[in-house]
Structure formats: C-alpha cells, structure tokens
Design a protein around this motif. Structure first.
Motif, PDB file in Angstrom:
ATOM      1  N   ASN A 179      45.791  47.095  55.010  1.00  0.00           N
ATOM      2  CA  ASN A 179      45.129  46.547  53.855  1.00  0.00           C
ATOM      3  C   ASN A 179      43.665  46.343  54.201  1.00  0.00           C
ATOM      4  O   ASN A 179      42.958  45.546  54.919  1.00  0.00           O
ATOM      5  CB  ASN A 179      45.654  45.156  53.590  1.00  0.00           C
ATOM      6  CG  ASN A 179      46.927  45.075  53.093  1.00  0.00           C
ATOM      7  OD1 ASN A 179      47.348  45.977  52.395  1.00  0.00           O
ATOM      8  ND2 ASN A 179      47.671  43.870  53.330  1.00  0.00           N
ATOM      9  N   VAL A 180      42.920  47.166  53.494  1.00  0.00           N
ATOM     10  CA  VAL A 180      41.485  47.076  53.604  1.00  0.00           C
ATOM     11  C   VAL A 180      40.608  46.670  52.294  1.00  0.00           C
ATOM     12  O   VAL A 180      40.887  47.307  51.251  1.00  0.00           O
ATOM     13  CB  VAL A 180      40.851  48.772  53.954  1.00  0.00           C
ATOM     14  CG1 VAL A 180      39.385  48.867  53.975  1.00  0.00           C
ATOM     15  CG2 VAL A 180      41.594  49.187  55.336  1.00  0.00           C
ATOM     16  N   MET A 181      39.768  45.861  52.363  1.00  0.00           N
ATOM     17  CA  MET A 181      38.875  45.433  51.480  1.00  0.00           C
ATOM     18  C   MET A 181      37.591  46.045  51.538  1.00  0.00           C
ATOM     19  O   MET A 181      36.808  45.762  52.768  1.00  0.00           O
ATOM     20  CB  MET A 181      38.727  44.056  51.357  1.00  0.00           C
ATOM     21  CG  MET A 181      38.218  43.066  50.305  1.00  0.00           C
ATOM     22  SD  MET A 181      38.449  41.567  49.913  1.00  0.00           S
ATOM     23  CE  MET A 181      37.504  40.813  51.218  1.00  0.00           C
ATOM     24  N   VAL A 182      36.727  46.604  50.415  1.00  0.00           N
ATOM     25  CA  VAL A 182      35.563  46.957  50.419  1.00  0.00           C
ATOM     26  C   VAL A 182      34.723  45.993  49.590  1.00  0.00           C
ATOM     27  O   VAL A 182      35.369  45.634  48.417  1.00  0.00           O
ATOM     28  CB  VAL A 182      35.320  48.312  49.714  1.00  0.00           C
ATOM     29  CG1 VAL A 182      34.091  48.840  49.777  1.00  0.00           C
ATOM     30  CG2 VAL A 182      36.268  49.366  50.704  1.00  0.00           C
ATOM     31  N   GLU A 183      33.704  45.367  50.285  1.00  0.00           N
ATOM     32  CA  GLU A 183      32.794  44.366  49.774  1.00  0.00           C
ATOM     33  C   GLU A 183      31.315  44.883  49.272  1.00  0.00           C
ATOM     34  O   GLU A 183      30.585  44.286  48.695  1.00  0.00           O
ATOM     35  CB  GLU A 183      32.696  43.318  50.655  1.00  0.00           C
ATOM     36  CG  GLU A 183      34.140  42.297  50.973  1.00  0.00           C
ATOM     37  CD  GLU A 183      33.509  40.878  51.335  1.00  0.00           C
ATOM     38  OE1 GLU A 183      32.559  40.538  51.389  1.00  0.00           O
ATOM     39  OE2 GLU A 183      34.695  40.218  52.028  1.00  0.00           O
ATOM     40  N   GLY A 184      31.271  46.006  49.547  1.00  0.00           N
ATOM     41  CA  GLY A 184      29.903  46.676  49.021  1.00  0.00           C
ATOM     42  C   GLY A 184      29.065  46.967  49.948  1.00  0.00           C
ATOM     43  O   GLY A 184      29.275  46.987  51.193  1.00  0.00           O
ATOM     44  N   GLY A 185      27.645  46.978  49.540  1.00  0.00           N
ATOM     45  CA  GLY A 185      27.259  47.026  48.263  1.00  0.00           C
ATOM     46  C   GLY A 185      27.332  47.955  47.323  1.00  0.00           C
ATOM     47  O   GLY A 185      28.334  48.789  47.419  1.00  0.00           O
ATOM     48  N   PRO A 186      26.585  48.152  46.367  1.00  0.00           N
ATOM     49  CA  PRO A 186      26.558  48.799  45.191  1.00  0.00           C
ATOM     50  C   PRO A 186      26.770  50.428  45.517  1.00  0.00           C
ATOM     51  O   PRO A 186      27.364  51.238  45.034  1.00  0.00           O
ATOM     52  CB  PRO A 186      25.297  48.675  44.405  1.00  0.00           C
ATOM     53  CG  PRO A 186      24.806  47.285  44.803  1.00  0.00           C
ATOM     54  CD  PRO A 186      25.218  47.104  46.174  1.00  0.00           C
ATOM     55  N   THR A 187      25.728  50.758  46.528  1.00  0.00           N
ATOM     56  CA  THR A 187      25.839  52.158  47.219  1.00  0.00           C
ATOM     57  C   THR A 187      27.416  52.628  47.759  1.00  0.00           C
ATOM     58  O   THR A 187      28.010  53.667  47.226  1.00  0.00           O
ATOM     59  CB  THR A 187      24.920  52.469  48.098  1.00  0.00           C
ATOM     60  OG1 THR A 187      23.771  52.346  47.526  1.00  0.00           O
ATOM     61  CG2 THR A 187      25.033  54.007  48.456  1.00  0.00           C
ATOM     62  N   LEU A 188      28.006  51.897  48.612  1.00  0.00           N
ATOM     63  CA  LEU A 188      29.283  51.846  49.097  1.00  0.00           C
ATOM     64  C   LEU A 188      30.245  52.065  48.133  1.00  0.00           C
ATOM     65  O   LEU A 188      31.142  52.761  47.864  1.00  0.00           O
ATOM     66  CB  LEU A 188      29.505  51.093  50.310  1.00  0.00           C
ATOM     67  CG  LEU A 188      30.834  51.192  50.788  1.00  0.00           C
ATOM     68  CD1 LEU A 188      31.301  52.619  51.312  1.00  0.00           C
ATOM     69  CD2 LEU A 188      31.135  50.063  52.055  1.00  0.00           C
ATOM     70  N   ALA A 189      30.246  51.007  47.118  1.00  0.00           N
ATOM     71  CA  ALA A 189      31.278  50.547  45.984  1.00  0.00           C
ATOM     72  C   ALA A 189      31.207  51.923  45.158  1.00  0.00           C
ATOM     73  O   ALA A 189      32.371  52.459  44.944  1.00  0.00           O
ATOM     74  CB  ALA A 189      30.592  49.324  45.406  1.00  0.00           C
ATOM     75  N   ALA A 190      30.076  52.495  44.783  1.00  0.00           N
ATOM     76  CA  ALA A 190      30.231  53.797  43.862  1.00  0.00           C
ATOM     77  C   ALA A 190      30.837  54.807  44.647  1.00  0.00           C
ATOM     78  O   ALA A 190      31.730  55.553  44.147  1.00  0.00           O
ATOM     79  CB  ALA A 190      28.719  53.988  43.506  1.00  0.00           C
ATOM     80  N   ALA A 191      30.500  54.941  45.908  1.00  0.00           N
ATOM     81  CA  ALA A 191      30.988  56.172  46.804  1.00  0.00           C
ATOM     82  C   ALA A 191      32.297  56.086  46.840  1.00  0.00           C
ATOM     83  O   ALA A 191      33.079  57.211  46.731  1.00  0.00           O
ATOM     84  CB  ALA A 191      30.237  56.148  48.167  1.00  0.00           C
ATOM     85  N   ILE A 192      32.897  55.027  47.371  1.00  0.00           N
ATOM     86  CA  ILE A 192      34.351  54.943  47.404  1.00  0.00           C
ATOM     87  C   ILE A 192      35.205  55.004  46.090  1.00  0.00           C
ATOM     88  O   ILE A 192      36.289  55.661  45.993  1.00  0.00           O
ATOM     89  CB  ILE A 192      34.707  53.853  48.262  1.00  0.00           C
ATOM     90  CG1 ILE A 192      36.146  53.996  48.828  1.00  0.00           C
ATOM     91  CG2 ILE A 192      34.798  52.349  47.495  1.00  0.00           C
ATOM     92  CD1 ILE A 192      36.405  52.877  49.995  1.00  0.00           C
ATOM     93  N   TRP A 193      34.710  54.403  45.093  1.00  0.00           N
ATOM     94  CA  TRP A 193      35.198  54.604  43.556  1.00  0.00           C
ATOM     95  C   TRP A 193      35.179  56.039  43.040  1.00  0.00           C
ATOM     96  O   TRP A 193      36.190  56.535  42.747  1.00  0.00           O
ATOM     97  CB  TRP A 193      34.446  53.521  42.737  1.00  0.00           C
ATOM     98  CG  TRP A 193      34.730  53.806  41.489  1.00  0.00           C
ATOM     99  CD1 TRP A 193      34.578  54.572  40.416  1.00  0.00           C
ATOM    100  CD2 TRP A 193      35.989  53.066  40.728  1.00  0.00           C
ATOM    101  NE1 TRP A 193      35.093  54.465  39.078  1.00  0.00           N
ATOM    102  CE2 TRP A 193      36.136  53.415  39.581  1.00  0.00           C
ATOM    103  CE3 TRP A 193      36.909  52.316  41.255  1.00  0.00           C
ATOM    104  CZ2 TRP A 193      37.151  53.019  38.650  1.00  0.00           C
ATOM    105  CZ3 TRP A 193      37.905  51.850  40.567  1.00  0.00           C
ATOM    106  CH2 TRP A 193      38.035  52.217  39.052  1.00  0.00           C
TER     107      TRP A 193
END
Length: 330
Positions: free
Chosen positions: A259-273
């Motif tokens: 179970n992995v939670m990604v907390e960001g920020g915006p650059t990482l959030a966009a990349a993994i999305w």
C-alpha cells in the motif's frame, strides 16, 4: 454461529493487522454444533499464520475452519497451513477467496480436498480485505493512493510554495490515518526542500508500523538535515534525467510495500497520474478560497478534455471545516 457469521468475525480479525508483504488473514474454528472453539489472525510476516494460531487456541475438536484466504501449501518462514488443518482432523474448510499468489492459487484447495476435506469458497474476495496484497499479486506493483489537498478554487500552495496549512487540523489528522494504512509514503524532492517532512504517523496512541519514507529525488541531492527516518531514495540512472516511476513501484512491491501513498508535490503527482499508475485518490478541499493563482494540485497543462480520466467517487465527508473526497480510478 453459522459460517456466514464466522466469516464476518474472521474478516474483523484479519483487519486487526497489516502483515505485509503477507496478506491479512483471519480464521475462526467451529465444532460440529457451530460453537466457536478457536480463532486467530496473522499479525506479522515471519510469525505464525492465522490457521495455526487458531488451532493452537482450540478448546475442543474442530469440525469447520472458516478462513478469509485459501490456506498456503508452501514452506516459507513458516510451515504450510494445509498441513496443520489436515493434522487437526478438520472436516470442512470455508474460505473467503482463492489466493492470487501463484505459489498457492488453487493448490491449497487441491491439497485439502485430496486429504478428504470438504472445501467451499464463500467470499468475500481478498481484494475487499487486503486491496494492496490482492493488487500486487495480480499486477506486480503496489496499490497506489494519491493524496491531494487544495483550497476550494484548486490551489495547493501559494505562488511562493507556502502550503502550511492549506487544510485544518482535522483534515491533517485524517491524512495521518491514511499514512497509518500505508506501507510507504512517497514525495518528490521539491516537497522535501520546501517542507522538510517527516512522513511518519503522528497520532496519539498509534503503535502500528510506521510507513517507509520514499523520496523521488530527480537530479537534486538529498539535504543532509532532512527529518525522515531511513528514507528510501530513488534517483535517475543510466544517464536518464527522470526516475521511471513504474520501476519504482515494482521495486517497492518487491520490498514488501504493498500500500503506497503519494503525497506530492504537484510535479510528482502529475507524473504518476499521467503514467496511469494511480489506483485510488483522496482529495482534501479546504473550506477557503485562495482568490488567485498559486500552485495547482497537479503540475502541467490541461490541454484537452480527452486527457481527463474518470474517477468513481465512493464517498465524501466533512472533516472539521474541510471536505474529504474519496474515489477510485476507473
């Protein structure tokens, strides 16, 4: 107690622990009259499995074992549970679901039936009890939760990067509960440099395992004065300028982080999305409006409606003055 009631109890027992990389498993033992004579759950990898704990606690002859997952047949750090059930003279085994692990997947049922034990698959599926385990065994990577937080007009930080605190205390406590359910928490180097996060669970009375801090560092070095305990750091290799997030998730799964939670920020959030690696989302919307453009939840340009992906919203609730929206990616 009938088998359905016993399974409900077994599920409740299974949820009491997070023994990853092993699955959550609970077991309830019934005698021929339906009386509970033993129960147990798997608490930690390397320790006794639910079936053996239940059998060791049995206070009389066992007729039926009700267990949330197909009993294992392989020798790992503990011996096979099928052996224990056969040796105990169990007559019937009711299991929630077949184990998606290739080392088991039907072999447990076969061994029990060959020993003359009646076996029935009665539900629920392991994906309902331990989604991370089921997802990893079926896809080879952990289940990924993307956690986002923003004002009602979609700003996750000011233009200068200030984000403490966008949401209120109750929302932050809810975020810590999400961490408590996670094996690892992932952030990008921008978040490390801006916030110096600890990425641990800070809930009064919490005694469970802490999630492993994970940093996607890019080309920037990790600061020596960071606040994390034993972070796992991923940097580009083979002359690349970026980290392959799919490879990161496969590696995390191989390390037992399911179970992995990604907390960001915006650059990482966009990349993994944009890589299509997100399974679930939780968005905290603060009860405030920024009134201008700061930093968005996901970096980049939204160029076409066709780029958007649908999310099944499974729930929305107030947490203090803020709104928490939960969903799964369709």
């Amino acid at each position: 107690m009938n088998e359905e009631q016993a399974m409900d109890r077994a599920v409740m027992l299974a949820m009491a622990a997070r023994p990853h990389p092993n699955p959550r498993v609970g077991c309830v033992l019934l005698d021929a009259d339906g009386t509970v004579v033993g129960e147990g759950f798997h608490e930690k990898a390397g320790e006794a499995h639910a079936e053996r704990i239940a059998l060791d606690s049995a206070k009389g002859p066992v007729h039926t074992a009700v267990v949330t997952l197909e009993p294992c047949t392989h020798h790992g750090r503990t011996p096979p549970c099928t052996e224990a059930l056969i040796e105990a003279g169990v007559k019937r085994v009711a299991i929630g679901s077949v184990d998606p692990d290739d080392r088991v997947s039907g072999s447990g049922i076969k061994v029990l039936e060959e020993a003359g034990i009646e076996v029935a698959v009665v539900g629920p599926d392991i994906g309902d009890i331990d989604p991370g385990y089921a997802h990893h065994r079926r896809t080879g990577r952990p289940r990924v939760l993307l956690k986002l937080a923003a004002t009602l007009d979609g700003q996750t930080a000011t233009a200068s990067g200030e984000s403490r605190w966008i949401t209120g205390e109750q929302a932050r406590l809810a975020a810590h509960r999400l961490r408590a359910q996670s094996d690892a928490v992932v952030v990008g180097m921008g978040t490390v440099l801006a916030d110096n996060p600890r990425l641990d669970v800070r809930i009064e009375g919490f005694i469970g395992p802490q999630p492993r801090p994970v940093v996607i560092s890019g080309t920037r070095p990790m600061p020596a004065d960071h606040s994390m305990v034993d972070p796992l750091i991923y940097a580009p290799s083979d002359g690349r300028s970026e980290v392959d997030l799919s490879d990161v998730l496969i590696d995390l799964g191989g390390r037992g982080y399911l179970n992995v939670m990604v907390e960001g920020g915006p650059t990482l959030a966009a990349a993994i999305w944009k890589a299509g690696l997100v399974d679930d989302v939780v968005v905290f919307l603060a009860g405030r409006i920024a009134g201008g453009v700061g930093k968005p939840m996901l970096a980049g340009v939204f160029g076409s409606l066709s780029e958007a992906r649908d999310v099944h919203i499974s729930g929305a609730s107030l947490v203090g003055k803020d709104l928490m929206v939960k969903g799964s990616v369709i």
